[in-house]
Design an enzyme around this catalytic site. Structure first.
Site, PDB file in Angstrom:
ATOM      1  N   ARG A   1      80.052 -25.877 -25.723  1.00 57.86           N
ATOM      2  CA  ARG A   1      78.606 -26.125 -25.710  1.00 57.86           C
ATOM      3  C   ARG A   1      77.825 -25.198 -24.782  1.00 57.86           C
ATOM      4  O   ARG A   1      76.598 -25.205 -24.775  1.00 57.86           O
ATOM      5  CB  ARG A   1      78.335 -27.599 -25.376  1.00 57.86           C
ATOM      6  CG  ARG A   1      78.725 -28.526 -26.541  1.00 57.86           C
ATOM      7  CD  ARG A   1      78.114 -29.890 -26.375  1.00 57.86           C
ATOM      8  NE  ARG A   1      78.792 -30.662 -25.356  1.00 57.86           N
ATOM      9  CZ  ARG A   1      78.204 -31.603 -24.618  1.00 57.86           C
ATOM     10  NH1 ARG A   1      76.930 -31.874 -24.772  1.00 57.86           N
ATOM     11  NH2 ARG A   1      78.883 -32.268 -23.719  1.00 57.86           N
TER      12      ARG A   1
ATOM     13  N   GLN B   1      97.982 -23.107 -19.593  1.00 59.12           N
ATOM     14  CA  GLN B   1      98.162 -24.127 -20.636  1.00 59.12           C
ATOM     15  C   GLN B   1      97.741 -23.430 -21.928  1.00 59.12           C
ATOM     16  O   GLN B   1      96.553 -23.310 -22.202  1.00 59.12           O
ATOM     17  CB  GLN B   1      97.274 -25.353 -20.353  1.00 59.12           C
ATOM     18  CG  GLN B   1      97.480 -26.467 -21.367  1.00 59.12           C
ATOM     19  CD  GLN B   1      96.360 -27.504 -21.322  1.00 59.12           C
ATOM     20  OE1 GLN B   1      95.244 -27.208 -20.898  1.00 59.12           O
ATOM     21  NE2 GLN B   1      96.652 -28.717 -21.772  1.00 59.12           N
TER      22      GLN B   1
ATOM     23  N   ASP C   1      85.077 -28.005 -13.818  1.00 64.79           N
ATOM     24  CA  ASP C   1      83.668 -27.972 -14.239  1.00 64.79           C
ATOM     25  C   ASP C   1      82.850 -29.090 -13.607  1.00 64.79           C
ATOM     26  O   ASP C   1      81.757 -29.389 -14.050  1.00 64.79           O
ATOM     27  CB  ASP C   1      83.566 -28.052 -15.771  1.00 64.79           C
ATOM     28  CG  ASP C   1      84.136 -29.348 -16.327  1.00 64.79           C
ATOM     29  OD1 ASP C   1      84.667 -30.167 -15.550  1.00 64.79           O
ATOM     30  OD2 ASP C   1      84.048 -29.554 -17.552  1.00 64.79           O
TER      31      ASP C   1
ATOM     32  N   ARG D   1      72.221  -5.300   1.104  1.00 64.50           N
ATOM     33  CA  ARG D   1      73.268  -5.301   0.074  1.00 64.50           C
ATOM     34  C   ARG D   1      74.649  -5.370   0.724  1.00 64.50           C
ATOM     35  O   ARG D   1      74.773  -5.265   1.943  1.00 64.50           O
ATOM     36  CB  ARG D   1      73.094  -4.066  -0.811  1.00 64.50           C
ATOM     37  CG  ARG D   1      71.810  -4.152  -1.643  1.00 64.50           C
ATOM     38  CD  ARG D   1      71.550  -2.861  -2.389  1.00 64.50           C
ATOM     39  NE  ARG D   1      72.691  -2.473  -3.188  1.00 64.50           N
ATOM     40  CZ  ARG D   1      72.916  -1.241  -3.623  1.00 64.50           C
ATOM     41  NH1 ARG D   1      72.080  -0.262  -3.306  1.00 64.50           N
ATOM     42  NH2 ARG D   1      73.963  -0.976  -4.361  1.00 64.50           N
TER      43      ARG D   1
ATOM     44  N   LYS E   1      72.629  -0.711   2.521  1.00 67.16           N
ATOM     45  CA  LYS E   1      73.883  -0.962   1.793  1.00 67.16           C
ATOM     46  C   LYS E   1      75.047  -0.320   2.533  1.00 67.16           C
ATOM     47  O   LYS E   1      74.957   0.848   2.912  1.00 67.16           O
ATOM     48  CB  LYS E   1      73.792  -0.368   0.388  1.00 67.16           C
ATOM     49  CG  LYS E   1      74.994  -0.663  -0.481  1.00 67.16           C
ATOM     50  CD  LYS E   1      75.363   0.487  -1.394  1.00 67.16           C
ATOM     51  CE  LYS E   1      76.072   1.593  -0.669  1.00 67.16           C
ATOM     52  NZ  LYS E   1      76.484   2.716  -1.501  1.00 67.16           N
TER      53      LYS E   1
END
Ligand code: UD1
Ligand code: CA
Length: 451
Positions: free
Chosen positions: A15, A75, A105, A315, A333
């Protein structure tokens, strides 16, 4: 007692409508999987196993990025949650203590909740985390008497009466590791989905004469992410929690709702964060620092007393020592700025080291990239880089040296020297007036031509 974690992360997440495995979608600039790993880490687990399936390589990589000691197991076919747990059996063999099953999740389970479950293990062989759902939907239902859990029934297999139960299964479960694997091996798939259900271990444990119990948590903790809309809700929930935590830790957030934090953001006490500041991954800010409005930071470290912004970008690899000042429209950076360095305006410093108390004038650029390779710029202590200096790397500027404004510096500058790398200025007396007169007459002639 020791505990090991089994984190289920094999599902595709259909989904989400994405090529990216679901657990790699980000909340707080970190994959969902990292949130589950972080909650589990508070328990100092003996072994952590992530069960992978869809996008296994990428998921395994993300797991190792969180902690190189995390193990993964594939799995190859998603036959259900009990089958998924069973894949971890070889990695838990001979490991004493409990196993705690989490979902990759489900990002918001609190460490305190997991601790309460392990505490309840003293009373029950199997402990399940449950919650009272406002809308129980298709969650598995917990059939319980007080703390004692009888069985779990999946929505698809439930009777009308069972579906009316609002006490739901979060999916989080704890049991002795050896016993859990033994029970998972006994789970069958004779059910509406033809899947091996982890929740079935509850009835199986009871059939063997063991007790099962339920620990409750707030529904918000069990929020799973299945859709992009839920991902956005999870982000909002994460942000409000992270902001509240930062403020409890003594950080001033001037406009909390506009500040975006990452899972691993660390901000010290008495630091002040202005409105609209975005923290990407890997940022640590020490105490008493100030980040002014509209800054973007990632992979950087800001030391005590430093000030950043407004409108600055730090950065990865930007290291600001104490009392450094980085002002507006400055990008840093992979550069170390030693104590007291000032970079006030409109500057790019990349692949550089700047010594203490050096002043970098407006519009300075380290020209660090030749189109193929990156090169370093090293600037000494107490140097003065004039405005609009181009530092063509590799180049070294000595301690106490000065570069003239507008210089293009292509060669090293010795300590205490002045370097001027620009065309010499020529003044032509009276020429400006003559030039303007000429231009005005050209304009007038053109206007006549158009009449
Ligand atoms: C599961 C529970 C349900 C509970 C709900 C809470 C089962 C059978 N049901 O249902 O009782 O209310 O969670 O959200 O466990 N996974 C694998 N391999 C598999 C199957 C699943 O790794 O073979 C992973 C998924 O990626 C996911 C988690 O396990 O992270 C849960 O699987 P999912 O299919 O979402 O279970 P639900 O149907 O939600
Ligand atoms: Ca689910």
């Amino acid at each position: 007692m020791s505990v090991s974690l089994v984190i289920l992360a094999a599902g595709q997440g259909t989904r989400m409508n994405s090529d990216l495995p679901k657990v790699l979608h980000k909340v707080g600039a970190a994959p969902l999987l990292h949130h589950a790993l972080q909650a589990g880490r508070a328990l100092a687990p003996e072994v952590t196993v992530v069960v992978t399936g869809h996008g296994a390589e990428a998921v395994a990589k993300a797991a190792r990025e969180f902690d190189p000691d995390v193990q993964t197991v594939l799995q190859s076919e998603q036959k259900g949650t009990a089958h998924a747990v069973l894949q971890a059996a070889p990695l838990l063999e001979g490991v004493a203590g409990d196993a705690l099953v989490l979902y990759g999740d489900t990002p918001f389970i609190r460490a305190e909740t997991l601790e309460a479950m392990l505490e309840a293990r003293k009373r029950h062989a199997v402990v399940v985390l449950g919650f009272h759902a406002a809308d129980p939907g298709r969650y598995g239902r917990l059939i319980a008497q007080g703390e004692v859990l009888e069985r779990i029934v999946e929505w698809k297999d439930a009777t009308e009466a069972e579906r009316a139960v609002t006490l739901c299964n979060s999916g989080v479960l704890a049991a002795d590791a050896t016993m859990l694997m033994h029970l998972c091996a006994k789970v069958g798939n004779d059910n509406a989905s033809g899947e091996y259900y982890l929740p079935d271990v509850v009835a199986l444990a009871r059939a063997e004469g063991h007790s099962a119990g339920v620990i409750l948590c707030d529904e918000a903790e069990t929020m799973g992410v299945n859709t992009r809309a839920q991902l956005a809700q999870a982000e909002a929930a994460f942000q409000s929690r992270a902001r509240a935590e930062a403020m409890e830790n003594g950080v001033t957030l001037v406009a909390p709702d506009s500040i975006h934090l990452a899972l691993d953001t660390v901000i010290g006490r008495d630091s002040v964060i202005g409105p609209n500041v975005v923290f990407g991954p890997g940022v640590t800010i020490e105490s008493e620092a100030e980040v002014r409005a509209f800054c973007h930071l990632e992979g950087c470290h800001v030391s005590r007393g430093a000030t950043v912004g407004p409108f600055a970008r730090l950065r990865p690899g930007a290291e600001l020592a104490e009392d450094v000042h980085v002002g507006n429209f400055v990008e840093i950076k992979n550069a170390i700025l030693d104590e007291g360095v000032k970079v006030g305006h409109l500057t790019y410093l990349g692949d550089a080291h700047v010594g203490e108390h050096t002043n970098i004038g407006a519009g300075t650029v380290t020209c660090n990239y030749d189109g193929v390779m990156k090169h370093r710029t090293v600037i000494g202590k107490r140097a003065f880089i004039g405005s609009d200096t181009m530092l063509v790397a590799p180049v070294t500027i000595g301690d106490g040296a000065l570069t003239g404004s507008g210089s293009v510096i292509t060669e090293d500058v010795p300590a205490e020297a002045v370097a001027i790398g620009r065309a010499k200025q020529v003044n032509k007396p009276g020429l400006a007036t003559k030039l303007f007169e000429k231009l005005k007459s050209i304009k007038a002639n053109k206007a006549k031509g158009q009449e």
